[in-house]
Design an enzyme around this catalytic site. Structure first.
Site, short mmCIF file in Angstrom:
data_model
loop_
_atom_site.label_atom_id
_atom_site.label_comp_id
_atom_site.label_asym_id
_atom_site.label_seq_id
_atom_site.Cartn_x
_atom_site.Cartn_y
_atom_site.Cartn_z
N TRP A 103 0.81 -1.22 0.00
CA TRP A 103 0.00 0.00 0.00
C TRP A 103 0.84 1.26 0.00
O TRP A 103 0.47 2.26 -0.60
CB TRP A 103 -1.02 -0.02 1.14
CG TRP A 103 -2.11 -1.01 0.85
CD1 TRP A 103 -2.32 -2.20 1.48
CD2 TRP A 103 -3.10 -0.93 -0.19
NE1 TRP A 103 -3.38 -2.86 0.90
CE2 TRP A 103 -3.89 -2.10 -0.12
CE3 TRP A 103 -3.41 0.01 -1.17
CZ2 TRP A 103 -4.95 -2.35 -1.00
CZ3 TRP A 103 -4.47 -0.23 -2.04
CH2 TRP A 103 -5.23 -1.41 -1.95
N ASP A 176 -0.92 6.81 6.74
CA ASP A 176 -2.05 5.98 6.33
C ASP A 176 -2.29 4.94 7.44
O ASP A 176 -1.46 4.07 7.67
CB ASP A 176 -1.70 5.27 4.99
CG ASP A 176 -2.81 4.32 4.53
OD1 ASP A 176 -3.82 4.17 5.24
OD2 ASP A 176 -2.64 3.72 3.44
N LYS A 200 -12.39 -1.10 7.65
CA LYS A 200 -11.68 -2.14 8.40
C LYS A 200 -12.00 -2.10 9.89
O LYS A 200 -12.42 -3.09 10.45
CB LYS A 200 -10.18 -2.01 8.17
CG LYS A 200 -9.79 -2.34 6.75
CD LYS A 200 -8.33 -2.65 6.62
CE LYS A 200 -8.02 -3.27 5.29
NZ LYS A 200 -8.20 -2.37 4.15
N1 PMP Z 1 -4.16 1.68 2.60
C1 PMP Z 1 -4.15 0.52 3.29
C2 PMP Z 1 -3.20 0.37 4.44
C3 PMP Z 1 -5.02 -0.52 2.94
O1 PMP Z 1 -5.00 -1.67 3.63
C4 PMP Z 1 -5.91 -0.34 1.85
C5 PMP Z 1 -6.90 -1.40 1.42
N2 PMP Z 1 -6.82 -2.62 1.95
C6 PMP Z 1 -5.87 0.88 1.14
C7 PMP Z 1 -4.99 1.86 1.56
C8 PMP Z 1 -6.80 1.15 -0.04
O2 PMP Z 1 -8.06 1.42 0.48
P1 PMP Z 1 -9.38 1.79 -0.36
O3 PMP Z 1 -9.94 0.50 -0.83
O4 PMP Z 1 -10.25 2.47 0.65
O5 PMP Z 1 -8.97 2.69 -1.45
#
Ligand code: PMP
Length: 354
Positions: A103, A176, A200
């Site tokens: 990510w 993040d 989450k």
């Molecule tokens: N950052 C992290 C740490 C994630 O785990 C995720 C998705 N699992 C994301 C960003 C992307 O998230 P989204 O689906 O809300 O765009």
């Protein structure tokens, strides 16, 4: 009673949360029409929900006054783009990213589209046993002339969690926390901008939130309206109709989190329950292998590999047969998500069958 254990990405409401929603469902039904068509109600219900949300979050996290809370849609992925758009003065201004997992790399790749000067502070490193880890900050490539540093506090896919906030000099720190939001207390002296999607730990997909110092936002023109933090701040997040049901669920989950204990106790809880699984992995004589250095193992996502694909598939099938579902196989890992859900299980019997 049949117990089904769900270890997937999505948010699952436990029995007491369901009862909680049930309690509100009656009110909810009464209010459903208002909440769904709130644009005709001059946003009143929406604003009430947002205010409720903000107050609850401010209280749980002890957020100092100088931070503002913004809601948006589009998930954390939208913020991968919106952050460089709003926080860099020009395309030539530099910013720094860590590249420590799936990510953070995604965020870095998006930043490159808006910035010609993306500095990579650190890549992931491997120790002599092949275990991945984030190197100490004194080994990072740090450029002091930075608009900000971005990192991902819990690398969901790899199951690696930072044990420190990479604060250096006066560079604003952007974090993040999509997968470990509200699972531990935070040191606001070191953090300038924290963001997370809701699905989450704090609700269902639809809302994404930022806690930020408004002075970080540059006075940039030409930012498309839906990406513009200034607009979001000025309009108290109401730049378009927000998904009010997800926000409503957030407020319920905040109450639930608060009623369960403090953030310190949540932190302990997350450590203990992940430890239960790490112990099984470490005592499995190589059947399960975790590829993260012990000190940086995530409290939230436990990852492991098995000997080969056959073994992995057998394991997943065995889990399904035993009502353990949504174990994910992502890239090469099996991963168990332990978002704010309880875990009471004796796996040993199951794992012996392998
Ligand atoms: N950052 C992290 C740490 C994630 O785990 C995720 C998705 N699992 C994301 C960003 C992307 O998230 P989204 O689906 O809300 O765009």
């Amino acid at each position: 009673m049949k117990i089904i254990l769900i270890f997937g990405e999505s948010f699952h409401l436990l029995e007491d949360q369901l009862n909680f929603l049930d309690k509100y469902y009656i009110n909810w039904k009464k209010n459903l029409f208002n909440l769904m068509v709130n644009q005709y109600q001059k946003y009143q219900n929406m604003i009430m929900n947002i205010i409720k949300f903000q107050i609850k979050l401010l209280m749980i996290y002890n957020i100092p006054n100088q931070y503002k809370i913004i809601f948006c849609q589009g998930g954390a992925s939208l913020l991968f783009e919106a952050i460089p758009m709003n926080l860099l003065k020009t395309q030539n201004t530099s910013c720094t990213y860590t590249n420590t997992g799936y990510w953070s790399e995604k965020a870095l790749d998006e930043a490159k589209k808006f910035c010609q000067n993306v500095n990579i502070a650190t890549n992931i490193a491997y120790d002599e046993f092949g275990k991945r880890f984030v190197p100490n900050i004194d080994q990072w490539n740090i450029n002091q002339d930075n608009s900000y540093l971005h990192y991902c506090d819990n690398e969901t896919v790899e199951g690696l969690e930072y044990q420190f906030i990479p604060k250096f000099g006066r560079t604003p720190i952007i974090t993040d926390m999509s997968s470990n939001f509200l699972t531990k207390p935070l040191d606001w002296n070191k953090l300038d901008f924290v963001y997370a999607h809701a699905q989450k730990n704090i609700g269902i997909a639809g809302s994404t939130l930022m806690i930020l110092k408004p002075e970080l936002i540059q006075n940039n023109h030409n930012i498309p309206y839906m990406w513009d933090f200034k607009e979001m701040l000025n309009k108290q997040s109401l730049i378009s109709n927000l998904p009010i049901f997800p926000i409503y669920v957030n407020t319920l989950v905040f109450d639930w989190i608060k009623n369960q204990g403090t953030l310190e106790s949540w932190d302990q809880h997350c450590k203990q329950r992940s430890q239960q699984i790490y112990q099984i992995i470490d005592n499995s004589h190589g059947v399960f292998i975790n590829n993260v250095k012990k000190e940086q193992r995530s409290r939230i996502n436990v990852t492991f590999t098995l000997k080969d694909e056959n073994q992995t598939n057998r394991f997943i099938d065995l889990c399904k047969d035993n009502d353990i579902i949504e174990l994910q196989v992502d890239v090469e890992y099996v991963y168990i998500c332990l978002f704010l859900k309880s875990l009471q299980i004796n796996y040993v019997q199951l794992w012996k069958n392998l």
